[in-house]
Design an enzyme around this catalytic site. Sequence first.
Site, PDB file in Angstrom:
ATOM      1  N   HIS A  35     -44.483  79.644 -46.822  1.00  0.00           N
ATOM      2  CA  HIS A  35     -44.535  78.211 -46.223  1.00  0.00           C
ATOM      3  C   HIS A  35     -43.656  77.872 -45.210  1.00  0.00           C
ATOM      4  O   HIS A  35     -44.230  77.508 -43.801  1.00  0.00           O
ATOM      5  CB  HIS A  35     -44.232  77.217 -47.188  1.00  0.00           C
ATOM      6  CG  HIS A  35     -43.991  75.835 -47.106  1.00  0.00           C
ATOM      7  ND1 HIS A  35     -44.902  75.126 -46.438  1.00  0.00           N
ATOM      8  CD2 HIS A  35     -42.767  75.306 -46.642  1.00  0.00           C
ATOM      9  CE1 HIS A  35     -44.639  73.923 -45.993  1.00  0.00           C
ATOM     10  NE2 HIS A  35     -43.188  73.918 -46.352  1.00  0.00           N
ATOM     11  N   HIS A  61     -36.446  73.932 -42.143  1.00  0.00           N
ATOM     12  CA  HIS A  61     -36.682  72.533 -42.364  1.00  0.00           C
ATOM     13  C   HIS A  61     -36.544  71.919 -43.875  1.00  0.00           C
ATOM     14  O   HIS A  61     -36.362  70.897 -44.046  1.00  0.00           O
ATOM     15  CB  HIS A  61     -38.043  72.387 -41.889  1.00  0.00           C
ATOM     16  CG  HIS A  61     -39.337  72.329 -42.795  1.00  0.00           C
ATOM     17  ND1 HIS A  61     -40.073  73.696 -42.704  1.00  0.00           N
ATOM     18  CD2 HIS A  61     -40.038  71.761 -43.806  1.00  0.00           C
ATOM     19  CE1 HIS A  61     -41.002  73.542 -43.603  1.00  0.00           C
ATOM     20  NE2 HIS A  61     -41.059  72.497 -44.178  1.00  0.00           N
ATOM     21  N   ASP A  62     -36.581  73.221 -44.874  1.00  0.00           N
ATOM     22  CA  ASP A  62     -36.474  72.754 -46.284  1.00  0.00           C
ATOM     23  C   ASP A  62     -35.019  73.125 -46.743  1.00  0.00           C
ATOM     24  O   ASP A  62     -34.749  72.901 -48.088  1.00  0.00           O
ATOM     25  CB  ASP A  62     -37.636  72.971 -47.210  1.00  0.00           C
ATOM     26  CG  ASP A  62     -38.847  72.618 -47.119  1.00  0.00           C
ATOM     27  OD1 ASP A  62     -38.804  71.157 -46.849  1.00  0.00           O
ATOM     28  OD2 ASP A  62     -39.820  72.989 -47.100  1.00  0.00           O
ATOM     29  N   GLU A  65     -32.993  69.696 -48.074  1.00  0.00           N
ATOM     30  CA  GLU A  65     -33.695  69.338 -49.114  1.00  0.00           C
ATOM     31  C   GLU A  65     -33.742  70.210 -50.278  1.00  0.00           C
ATOM     32  O   GLU A  65     -33.698  69.307 -51.675  1.00  0.00           O
ATOM     33  CB  GLU A  65     -35.168  68.841 -48.694  1.00  0.00           C
ATOM     34  CG  GLU A  65     -35.830  67.681 -49.367  1.00  0.00           C
ATOM     35  CD  GLU A  65     -37.020  67.244 -48.788  1.00  0.00           C
ATOM     36  OE1 GLU A  65     -36.777  66.849 -47.692  1.00  0.00           O
ATOM     37  OE2 GLU A  65     -37.988  67.259 -49.418  1.00  0.00           O
ATOM     38  N   ASP A  66     -34.290  71.386 -50.470  1.00  0.00           N
ATOM     39  CA  ASP A  66     -34.339  72.122 -51.459  1.00  0.00           C
ATOM     40  C   ASP A  66     -33.238  73.025 -51.799  1.00  0.00           C
ATOM     41  O   ASP A  66     -33.159  73.509 -53.092  1.00  0.00           O
ATOM     42  CB  ASP A  66     -35.822  72.938 -51.106  1.00  0.00           C
ATOM     43  CG  ASP A  66     -36.990  72.014 -51.170  1.00  0.00           C
ATOM     44  OD1 ASP A  66     -36.884  70.893 -51.516  1.00  0.00           O
ATOM     45  OD2 ASP A  66     -37.962  72.725 -50.454  1.00  0.00           O
ATOM     46  N   ASP A 122     -45.790  70.760 -41.234  1.00  0.00           N
ATOM     47  CA  ASP A 122     -45.670  70.685 -42.747  1.00  0.00           C
ATOM     48  C   ASP A 122     -46.517  70.420 -43.520  1.00  0.00           C
ATOM     49  O   ASP A 122     -46.772  70.960 -44.417  1.00  0.00           O
ATOM     50  CB  ASP A 122     -44.199  70.070 -42.956  1.00  0.00           C
ATOM     51  CG  ASP A 122     -43.634  70.088 -44.376  1.00  0.00           C
ATOM     52  OD1 ASP A 122     -43.657  71.099 -44.811  1.00  0.00           O
ATOM     53  OD2 ASP A 122     -43.122  69.407 -44.920  1.00  0.00           O
TER      54      ASP A 122
HETATM   55 ZN    ZN Z   1     -41.841  72.056 -45.998  1.00  0.00          ZN
END
Ligand code: ZN
Length: 183
Positions: A35, A61-62, A65-66, A122
Amino acid sequence: MTDKWIMVLKAADAAARWHVHQRRKGAAAEPYINHLLEVATLVAEATRAKEPDLVIAALLHDAIEDQQVPRDVIANAFGDVVAELVEEVTDDKSLPKEARKQLQIKTAPYKSREAKILKLADKVSNLKAITASPPPDWSVRRRLEYVEWARAVAVGLKGASPMLEKQLEHAAEEAQRAAALSP
Ligand code: ZN
């Protein structure tokens, strides 16, 4: 420019390590790095490979957040511009999911041009994923609701990249069609 190529590869390596145990939610459970690479490729294409910091931010980018990677870790390794951008596309996970989704629609028009491009890419990747390999526990309705939500966010992202806007609309149509045809 040469050192930026190296930075891009270092970011890909860092992303692969940070997300090593994460898989896509789809039935095929693809490694998460695919991804991140897809979003980075879309962003590179949309900016004709002229904005390496944006490609690096796409790879990461994640991460906040993740994987709760601290912003400072990103800033130290990849610079403040990249860290700032990753932060700009990071949802506040202390909010309930529905609130986060509404906030994405509301804040989209006020994001920087770079963040808008990243968010568009995204959403393109996510829409393609729910067409190719939808999460097994998602109903047709949930898939259609996701498409509508992605379109609503995209309204606020208009102007940043006509190419990605077109790809998003195409991916949304495909996702809609696939949802309607699913057993
Ligand atoms: Zn993403």
